[in-house]
Design an enzyme around this catalytic site. Structure first.
Site, PDB file in Angstrom:
ATOM      1  CG  ASP A  86      -2.088  -0.903   1.157  1.00 41.24           C
ATOM      2  OD1 ASP A  86      -2.115  -1.763   0.263  1.00 41.24           O
ATOM      3  OD2 ASP A  86      -2.981  -0.761   1.997  1.00 41.24           O
ATOM      4  CG  HIS A 108       2.348   0.108   4.313  1.00 34.05           C
ATOM      5  ND1 HIS A 108       2.036  -0.824   5.283  1.00 34.05           N
ATOM      6  CD2 HIS A 108       1.237   0.873   4.146  1.00 34.05           C
ATOM      7  CE1 HIS A 108       0.780  -0.603   5.688  1.00 34.05           C
ATOM      8  NE2 HIS A 108       0.278   0.421   5.021  1.00 34.05           N
TER       9      HIS A 108
HETATM   10 ZN   LIG Z   1      -2.709   3.203   3.050  1.00 35.07          ZN
END
Ligand SMILES: [Zn+2]
Length: 208
Positions: free
Chosen positions: A32, A176
């Site tokens: 992400d 991430h």
């Molecule tokens: Zn996010």
């Protein structure tokens, strides 16, 4: 006794095969908040292990460095929608919701020719209204099941242990590649991939 030893050895092989079959399954790796300058390092590791992942990208980051999105897509990974600027979608107007999603679709489509069908709302912030608005825009919401909180930089080994301790067939793993210093995530990735492959897992991407 040799026959007994051979039988025990054979049973051991059978047990190992059954164990591998029991553990095997498909997992979904997702990243992400990118793309960012860490994305190429993550792509290089994925390529090294022959693994594909799903990248939920922010429109404003795609716009800042569109070549990274092209690179992710060209490597066979899925690029999906994580909104333009990471708002809590429960607390925006219908107009802002639509703009956040559609503008991100547009910058991803410009680089890939593909309009994302998956939407991952920031902060896992969903309610009935978010689901209804997503559906009206033709999106399916995709969250996750394994969250090692890598964004908080708990240390490389903590990220590894949190993922490897919780993963099971069908897991959607959240990591991430953007939103800050992701060097711990990058450092944890090779051990995560090699361990999951040793456990017999295959990796799949989400396209909704
Ligand atoms: Zn996010």
């Amino acid at each position: 006794m040799a026959a007994v030893a051979a039988l025990v050895a054979a049973l051991g092989v059978v047990a190992a095969v059954v164990s591998a079959q029991t553990a095997s399954g498909t997992v979904y790796l997702s990243f992400d908040d990118g793309p960012s300058r860490y994305t190429p390092r993550i792509l290089a590791i994925l390529d090294q292990y022959g693994v594909h992942a799903t990248f939920f990208e922010l429109g404003e980051h795609v716009a800042a460095d569109p070549g990274l999105t092209r690179q992710v897509y060209a490597q066979g990974d899925s690029v999906q929608n994580h909104t333009w600027s990471h708002p809590d979608l429960r607390h925006v107007t219908a107009g802002v919701f639509a703009t956040q999603v559609r503008s991100t679709d547009a910058v991803i489509r410009a680089q890939t020719g593909y309009t994302p069908l998956c939407l991952r709302p920031p902060y896992e912030a969903v309610d009935a209204g978010v689901y209804a608005r997503a559906e009206s825009l033709g999106k399916q919401i995709r969250l996750w099941t394994v969250d090692p909180q890598d964004w908080a930089r708990p240390g490389t080994s903590a990220i590894e242990h949190r993922v490897l301790g919780k993963v099971k067939p069908g897991s959607i793993i959240l990591l991430h590649d953007g939103g800050g210093n992701r060097s711990q995530t990058v450092a944890a990735l090779p051990d995560i991939l090699s361990t999951l492959q040793a456990r017999g897992y295959a990796f799949a991407t989400m396209w909704c």
